[in-house]
Design a protein around this motif. Structure first.
Motif, PDB file in Angstrom:
ATOM      1  N   VAL A 173     -25.875 -31.891  29.822  1.00 43.86           N
ATOM      2  CA  VAL A 173     -25.067 -32.305  30.981  1.00 43.86           C
ATOM      3  C   VAL A 173     -25.732 -31.918  32.298  1.00 43.86           C
ATOM      4  CG1 VAL A 173     -22.867 -31.951  32.164  1.00 43.86           C
ATOM      5  CG2 VAL A 173     -22.912 -32.254  29.678  1.00 43.86           C
ATOM      6  N   ASN A 174     -26.225 -30.676  32.387  1.00 43.00           N
ATOM      7  CA  ASN A 174     -26.772 -30.179  33.656  1.00 43.00           C
ATOM      8  C   ASN A 174     -28.270 -30.420  33.802  1.00 43.00           C
ATOM      9  OD1 ASN A 174     -24.206 -29.141  34.291  1.00 43.00           O
ATOM     10  ND2 ASN A 174     -24.635 -27.252  33.185  1.00 43.00           N
ATOM     11  N   GLY A 175     -28.925 -30.786  32.716  1.00 40.68           N
ATOM     12  CA  GLY A 175     -30.349 -31.088  32.805  1.00 40.68           C
ATOM     13  C   GLY A 175     -31.258 -29.886  32.734  1.00 40.68           C
ATOM     14  N   HIS A 176     -30.707 -28.674  32.533  1.00 42.88           N
ATOM     15  CA  HIS A 176     -31.554 -27.489  32.368  1.00 42.88           C
ATOM     16  C   HIS A 176     -30.873 -26.531  31.400  1.00 42.88           C
ATOM     17  CE1 HIS A 176     -28.776 -26.422  35.649  1.00 42.88           C
ATOM     18  NE2 HIS A 176     -28.883 -25.180  35.193  1.00 42.88           N
ATOM     19  N   TRP A 177     -31.704 -25.739  30.708  1.00 44.01           N
ATOM     20  CA  TRP A 177     -31.205 -24.839  29.679  1.00 44.01           C
ATOM     21  C   TRP A 177     -30.891 -23.480  30.288  1.00 44.01           C
ATOM     22  CZ3 TRP A 177     -30.299 -27.496  25.402  1.00 44.01           C
ATOM     23  CH2 TRP A 177     -31.049 -28.644  25.170  1.00 44.01           C
ATOM     24  N   MET A 178     -29.840 -22.874  29.812  1.00 48.28           N
ATOM     25  CA  MET A 178     -29.491 -21.524  30.268  1.00 48.28           C
ATOM     26  C   MET A 178     -28.826 -20.764  29.130  1.00 48.28           C
ATOM     27  SD  MET A 178     -26.071 -22.050  32.639  1.00 48.28           S
ATOM     28  CE  MET A 178     -26.874 -23.215  33.730  1.00 48.28           C
ATOM     29  N   ASN A 179     -28.909 -19.449  29.219  1.00 48.95           N
ATOM     30  CA  ASN A 179     -28.307 -18.596  28.193  1.00 48.95           C
ATOM     31  C   ASN A 179     -26.788 -18.640  28.274  1.00 48.95           C
ATOM     32  OD1 ASN A 179     -28.083 -16.301  26.261  1.00 48.95           O
ATOM     33  ND2 ASN A 179     -27.339 -15.248  28.086  1.00 48.95           N
ATOM     34  N   ARG A 180     -26.117 -18.825  27.136  1.00 52.11           N
ATOM     35  CA  ARG A 180     -24.649 -18.833  27.087  1.00 52.11           C
ATOM     36  C   ARG A 180     -24.115 -17.699  26.215  1.00 52.11           C
ATOM     37  NH1 ARG A 180     -23.089 -21.266  31.237  1.00 52.11           N
ATOM     38  NH2 ARG A 180     -21.031 -21.503  30.293  1.00 52.11           N
ATOM     39  N   SER A 206     -21.626 -15.891  21.340  1.00 48.36           N
ATOM     40  CA  SER A 206     -20.655 -16.016  22.424  1.00 48.36           C
ATOM     41  C   SER A 206     -19.333 -15.404  21.958  1.00 48.36           C
ATOM     42  CB  SER A 206     -20.445 -17.486  22.806  1.00 48.36           C
ATOM     43  OG  SER A 206     -19.387 -17.606  23.735  1.00 48.36           O
ATOM     44  N   PHE A 207     -19.001 -14.227  22.496  1.00 52.24           N
ATOM     45  CA  PHE A 207     -17.771 -13.549  22.088  1.00 52.24           C
ATOM     46  C   PHE A 207     -16.541 -14.364  22.461  1.00 52.24           C
ATOM     47  CE2 PHE A 207     -18.893  -8.812  21.408  1.00 52.24           C
ATOM     48  CZ  PHE A 207     -19.960  -9.180  20.595  1.00 52.24           C
ATOM     49  N   VAL A 208     -16.610 -15.135  23.526  1.00 53.09           N
ATOM     50  CA  VAL A 208     -15.454 -15.948  23.930  1.00 53.09           C
ATOM     51  C   VAL A 208     -15.111 -16.942  22.834  1.00 53.09           C
ATOM     52  CG1 VAL A 208     -14.612 -17.634  25.596  1.00 53.09           C
ATOM     53  CG2 VAL A 208     -15.909 -15.652  26.383  1.00 53.09           C
ATOM     54  N   TRP A 209     -16.139 -17.603  22.279  1.00 55.51           N
ATOM     55  CA  TRP A 209     -15.895 -18.558  21.196  1.00 55.51           C
ATOM     56  C   TRP A 209     -15.471 -17.837  19.920  1.00 55.51           C
ATOM     57  CZ3 TRP A 209     -15.579 -23.728  21.454  1.00 55.51           C
ATOM     58  CH2 TRP A 209     -16.102 -24.358  22.591  1.00 55.51           C
ATOM     59  N   GLY A 210     -16.119 -16.714  19.608  1.00 53.28           N
ATOM     60  CA  GLY A 210     -15.768 -15.979  18.390  1.00 53.28           C
ATOM     61  C   GLY A 210     -14.345 -15.472  18.418  1.00 53.28           C
ATOM     62  N   ARG A 245     -31.408 -13.238  35.174  1.00 52.11           N
ATOM     63  CA  ARG A 245     -32.050 -14.239  34.320  1.00 52.11           C
ATOM     64  C   ARG A 245     -31.247 -14.457  33.048  1.00 52.11           C
ATOM     65  NH1 ARG A 245     -36.651 -11.177  35.340  1.00 52.11           N
ATOM     66  NH2 ARG A 245     -36.557 -10.375  33.185  1.00 52.11           N
ATOM     67  N   ARG A 246     -30.682 -13.364  32.524  1.00 53.32           N
ATOM     68  CA  ARG A 246     -29.922 -13.459  31.275  1.00 53.32           C
ATOM     69  C   ARG A 246     -28.650 -14.261  31.475  1.00 53.32           C
ATOM     70  NH1 ARG A 246     -30.516 -13.489  25.853  1.00 53.32           N
ATOM     71  NH2 ARG A 246     -28.732 -12.556  24.772  1.00 53.32           N
ATOM     72  N   TRP A 247     -27.942 -14.013  32.582  1.00 51.66           N
ATOM     73  CA  TRP A 247     -26.685 -14.713  32.868  1.00 51.66           C
ATOM     74  C   TRP A 247     -26.751 -15.307  34.271  1.00 51.66           C
ATOM     75  CZ3 TRP A 247     -26.061  -9.720  30.463  1.00 51.66           C
ATOM     76  CH2 TRP A 247     -25.691  -9.811  29.116  1.00 51.66           C
TER      77      TRP A 247
END
Length: 431
Positions: free
Chosen positions: A251-258, A267-271, A421-423
């Motif tokens: 969607v955003n065209g660039h990769w980032m850590n989630r 991802s604790f939010v999803w877990g 960089r991580r978040w």
């Protein structure tokens, strides 16, 4: 929200746990004309009430003036906390049947919905009318007194809980019958567990021990248990991180850590979201999809809102902000994402979880137990290091120099540039 502290939240948890216990005792005294010491604990506390009110204290101020949303959030919070309380109660004694539970919204019936609306309205009125008075009293109380009361009551509650757990696990119905037959071993323990068991029989008239043929052979993670929830959490945290990473990249065209942690794509939010949906919506598995969607709509939205409040309150950071989107709720969630939560709830309860549950139960027992608790230990360590790094990241803005060896380690391993960089989406609260 900034004036809250853990001491006050702990005391509010105890106060509202006692008030909830008092209300239930009064209700049963009026309707059945008998005293019932409600709840698991022998002491006069029902922690599910206290936990629900703590969540309301944290979240409702951000919805000030939006009374309908406050009431809906209260209803979702009450439904979730009561469902978790029922689940934990039934897991304390694996060989014990607790009888029929109370009618709730998550039972998927009109009667349950009406009952939960009344309970939620009562919670909301207490929050509006009683809580301001308690805030005034708490402000006048000396800090030393508050700390002493919290410490003493916490120790007593822990000892009480251990006694009840021992009774249910090793001193249950049949063991109690043997003690009544005149065994002379452990006289004090027999008296204490006997008293606890008699109280539980009065509080839960339908309580009984399951016959051996119904307990069956040992199957790893049978039913809805802690072992299974660990695997649900781990699998969903991994898949959620992978899916969200690819989604944001497309969607955003660039990769980032989630990921939510420093080590591993989890991802604790999803877990935790998968665990919440599993525990709270399992009773609706056989109901029409509309009930599952409606429950997931409100519970998922409330869960996302609480996660946002928690990270801002504890870590001083904001990981997502929907203020620019229409129909947002305090920037923490919005109606569109609540709709997605409803769809996800239907997909999870009707399709994904049944297959996942059967696959987990096919894991060999011994390797499954060893791996499960190894994962728990590693994830706890991962979460502690991550939380410490986030807290240090927030505190470096006002105190750049480390105060101890551990903070020096965090500064060297996880400095500001590493954390950003991580978040990359993480911003300080209030900016």
């Amino acid at each position: 929200m900034g004036e809250l502290n853990l001491l006050d939240l702990g005391l509010f948890l105890l106060i509202y746990s006692f008030l909830g216990w008092s209300i239930e005792v009064l209700y049963y005294a009026v309707t059945r004309r008998r005293f019932y010491n409600r709840g698991i604990l022998t002491l006069p506390f029902l922690p599910s009430y206290g936990l629900a009110f703590d969540l309301l204290i944290l979240a409702l101020p951000a919805l000030s003036g939006r009374y309908v949303l406050q009431l809906l959030f209260t209803m979702a919070t009450v439904a979730v906390t009561e469902s978790f309380a029922d689940y934990l109660t039934r897991r304390l004694g694996p060989g014990v049947h607790w009888g029929e539970g109370r009618v709730r919204v998550l039972a998927g019936s009109a009667e349950g919905l009406f009952a939960s609306m009344l309970v939620a309205a009562a919670y909301y009125l207490v929050y509006l009318m009683v809580h301001p008075l308690l805030l005034g009293v708490m402000a006048l109380a000396p800090v030393l007194l508050k700390k002493s009361v919290l410490l003493v009551l916490s120790v007593l509650i822990m000892a009480d809980f251990i006694g009840v757990l021992y009774t249910l696990r090793w001193g249950g119905p049949r063991a109690y019958e043997l003690r009544e037959a005149g065994s002379s071993e452990g006289r004090i323990a027999r008296r204490l567990t006997g008293a606890v068991w008699r109280r539980l029989q009065r509080a839960y008239p339908g309580i009984r021990e399951l016959p051996p043929e119904r307990q069956g052979r040992y199957v790893f993670a049978r039913g809805l248990c802690l072992d299974k929830l660990v695997w649900v959490f781990l699998t969903s945290a991994l898949l959620g991180d992978v899916i969200e990473t690819f989604w944001c990249g497309l969607v955003n065209g660039h990769w980032m850590n989630r990921s939510s942690v420093l080590y591993g794509p989890f991802s604790f939010v999803w877990g935790l979201g998968a665990v919440v949906l599993t525990v709270t919506l399992q009773r609706l598995a056989g109901r029409d999809s509309f009930f599952v969607f409606a429950a997931g709509f409100f519970i998922g939205g409330a869960y996302e809102y609480i996660c946002s409040v928690f990270t801002e309150l504890v870590f001083g950071t904001v990981f997502w902000d929907y203020s620019h989107m229409p129909l947002n709720i305090g920037g923490r969630t919005n109606v569109l994402f609540c709709f997605f939560w409803g769809l996800l709830a239907v997909l999870w309860i009707k399709v994904i979880y049944p297959h996942m549950s059967r696959a987990i139960e096919r894991i060999p027992a011994l390797p499954g137990e060893v791996f499960t608790w190894a994962v728990v230990v590693l994830m706890v360590c991962n979460a502690v290091v991550t939380s410490s790094a986030m807290l240090r990241y927030d505190s470096r803005t006002v105190r750049p120099e480390p105060a101890n060896t551990f903070e020096a380690f965090l500064d060297s391993q996880f400095d500001d540039s590493f954390m950003e960089r991580r978040w990359p989406n993480m911003i300080a609260a209030g900016t």
